[in-house]
Design an enzyme around this catalytic site. Structure first.
Site, short mmCIF file in Angstrom:
data_model
loop_
_atom_site.label_atom_id
_atom_site.label_comp_id
_atom_site.label_asym_id
_atom_site.label_seq_id
_atom_site.Cartn_x
_atom_site.Cartn_y
_atom_site.Cartn_z
N SER A 1 55.49 65.80 82.25
CA SER A 1 54.66 64.87 83.01
C SER A 1 53.68 65.65 83.85
O SER A 1 54.06 66.58 84.57
CB SER A 1 55.54 64.00 83.92
OG SER A 1 54.75 63.15 84.72
N CYS A 2 52.38 65.30 83.75
CA CYS A 2 51.36 65.94 84.57
C CYS A 2 50.64 64.86 85.38
O CYS A 2 50.79 63.67 85.11
CB CYS A 2 50.37 66.72 83.71
SG CYS A 2 49.22 65.70 82.75
N PRO A 3 49.86 65.24 86.39
CA PRO A 3 49.25 64.25 87.27
C PRO A 3 48.36 63.23 86.57
O PRO A 3 48.37 62.06 86.92
CB PRO A 3 48.43 65.11 88.25
CG PRO A 3 49.16 66.40 88.28
CD PRO A 3 49.67 66.61 86.89
N THR B 1 50.54 66.81 79.57
CA THR B 1 51.82 66.16 79.25
C THR B 1 52.18 66.36 77.78
O THR B 1 53.30 66.77 77.45
CB THR B 1 51.74 64.66 79.56
OG1 THR B 1 51.49 64.48 80.95
CG2 THR B 1 53.04 63.95 79.19
#
Length: 596
Positions: A132-134, A140
């Site tokens: 999970s990335c921002p 991701t």
């Protein structure tokens, strides 16, 4: 070989019921035993035991967190444990159960030989992972692909759940988690780890997984820490933790302020993008068409600017606080963020409100002790009331006015900035966008520019997006022009990088930078810095916070459109030229070809 029957039962968690049952089935089967486990969850029972199953059994194992009727097993050897213990120490539970029942713990000699042969495959592991990335877009899925590729190459089984901007995909089931030897969480945002209770967990950033997935997997096997088992729940509904569990939870929550900020940004981005694009669409009818009430332009502006952009800061603050304190932080964070908007403290005030709300809620949750009969009031009355009151009063009487002054001063400075200073700002923002291609530095530049949109300052946003487009565009063109400097795989990836660049997804440059950082990163930083500087020099402005080349077609979304396009083209050309100059010819294996 022994015949085992058992019951797995947790009144609060069906996941624990299934995980304990699956762990017992797997380990007992691997040891050559015949086993059947009945699962009694909060709402349903699966794989029920029949009278015939019980009659044939040599041993009964009860992995239960509640009392059950043991009458059907009255004539059998019974071993009782908890679901958490069965998950964490399955082999040990079986060994103790056999010892107390006076049964041989291992299978027959022939089966032991087969098991000894099978241990040659002991290095094969089952892995589950979450990425999970921002932004939930590129990092991701790139991290997930890298982990899958390297795990398969090492002979391991892996399943990766991606928590992207459109929600979770390939979601991990309780059975997947129960069967896993290790859990890898590669994330720059808050990930709920409660379902992995009792499993070894290794945490890394998404960037680490993208750049060195093999290293992440190797570290996971050697450095993973066992997560605390799920805490029991009292009648009042509050989690009751032992000292060891509380320490483990505290350690897991030490993820750092920057991670909390990125969590808030990840939830804020869809709101910002939707609002910004709707505002840009309102300009299709004229730059001031929204001022005429009852028109479609006015409606689009009301949705984008009046609603979405007003929600931007509360969502940022709310989910920053959520990352710090989980659900108790959400209410004071949202309200603190809205107060920041109403008080004129803007984006900076929202960030302060998020941190304040999170840490206040966390302290209250961990330090307020109520009688068990009143525990049910904690999540619905005590925590939201006290945390919101504290955060709200501090925002109104202490934080709001000073931050409003700072916010207005910064806005005035940027809007009145001379051309030289504007070029320097564009140069810095552009270089930041290319430095880590979607990482912390890139996100800091982007978040800074997005925050200025609410103050009607559009120049930094234009510079940031243009500079974020040039790295993958320049690399894509370089793979087409200078084919001898890239492998066939890299040339093929260049097609995807071109599309990613047009879409303002800087992460498209990461595979190239990871493979040859000393040549690629300086080249793309120069191109992006030049792009950002030119955009500011020409006085370009961007009212939409995302969209890449596709937003350029919206009338009035970009001010000084022709010069903006020219800035992107020049930056891309410079990036391409530098890559061609500094990169050396390589063979298809990627090794440099010696000059003759």
């Amino acid at each position: 070989m022994a015949t085992i029957v058992g019951v797995s039962a947790s009144a609060e968690s069906r996941a624990h019921t299934l995980m304990a049952a699956e762990a017992l089935r797997k380990v007992a089967s691997d040891q050559g035993h015949d086993i059947k486990i009945e699962c009694r969850g909060p709402d349903e029972t699966s794989s029920p035991l029949g009278a015939e199953d019980i009659a044939k059994a040599d041993l009964v194992i009860l992995a239960i967190d509640q009392d059950i009727d043991q009458t059907p097993f009255k004539d059998l050897a019974i071993f009782r444990t908890t679901t958490s213990q069965a998950i964490r120490d399955t082999a040990g539970i079986l060994a103790r159960a056999f010892k107390e029942a006076g049964l041989p713990a291992q299978a027959s000699c022939d089966q032991q030989k087969e098991e000894a042969v099978s241990t040659s495959d002991a290095t094969k592991k089952r892995i589950v992972a979450v990425t999970s990335c921002p932004t939930g877009i590129a990092h991701t899925f790139m991290a997930a692909d890298a982990l899958k590729k390297k795990a398969a190459a090492a002979g391991h089984e892996i399943k990766v759940e991606t928590q992207g901007s459109v929600g979770a995909k390939d979601q991990l089931t309780p059975e997947d988690i129960a069967a896993a030897d290790v859990v890898i969480i590669s994330a720059d945002t808050h990930v709920d780890e409660s379902r992995f209770a009792g499993k070894p967990i290794y945490r890394s950033s998404v960037g680490a997984a993208v750049k060195d997935a093999a290293g992440v997997i190797a570290s996971a096997f050697s450095e993973a820490e066992t997560a605390a088992p799920a805490a029991s729940v009292s009648a009042g509904g509050r989690r009751m933790q032992s000292v060891e569990e509380a320490k483990a939870t505290l350690k897991a929550n030490r993820s750092g302020p920057y991670k909390h900020l990125l969590t808030g940004v990840s939830y804020m981005l869809p709101v910002v993008v939707a609002g910004g694009l709707l505002i840009a669409l309102s300009f299709v009818f004229g730059i001031e068409a929204f001022k005429e009430e009852g028109t479609l332009a006015a409606a689009l502006m009301a949705i984008g600017g009046g609603a979405a952009f007003k929600l931007m800061v509360p969502v940022l603050a709310g989910f920053m606080a959520y990352s710090i304190a989980d659900r108790p932080g959400l209410t004071p964070g949202l309200i603190g963020g809205l107060l920041a908007v109403n008080l004129g403290a803007g984006f900076l005030g929202g960030i302060l409100a998020g941190f304040l709300a999170g840490y206040v809620a966390l302290w209250l949750r961990d330090n307020i002790k109520l009688p068990q009969s009143l525990e049910g009031l904690m999540p619905v009355l005590v925590l939201p009331l006290l945390s919101t009151a504290i955060v709200g009063l501090l925002m109104v009487y202490v934080i709001g006015e000073p931050v409003r002054y700072i916010n207005e001063s910064l806005t005035a400075m940027l809007q009145g900035m001379g051309q030289t200073n504007a070029v320097i700002l564009g140069l810095v923002l552009g270089a930041m966008m290319a430095f880590d291609m979607g990482g912390p530095v890139n996100k800091a530049a982007y978040a800074f520019s997005v925050g200025l949109l609410t103050s009607d300052t559009f120049g930094p946003m234009a510079a940031t997006m243009a500079a974020g487009m040039t790295p993958p565009l320049g690399l894509a063109i370089a793979t087409f022009i200078a084919k001898n400097r890239f492998t066939e795989e890299e040339r093929e990836a260049g097609k995807a990088a071109f599309v990613l660049g047009l879409s303002f997804i800087t992460e498209g440059a990461i595979p190239y930078a990871a493979k040859d950082p000393l040549r690629v990163i300086p080249s793309i930083m120069v191109g992006s810095a030049l792009t950002g500087a030119l955009s500011m020099y020409f006085g370009c402005g961007l009212r939409a916070p995302h969209g890449g080349a596709f937003v350029l077609a919206i009338p009035h979304a970009v001010s000084n459109l022709s010069m903006y396009i020219l800035s992107i083209l020049i930056g891309t050309a410079v990036t391409t030229a530098l890559l061609i100059i500094v990169k050396r010819p390589v063979n298809e294996a990627g090794a440099p070809i010696a000059a003759e």
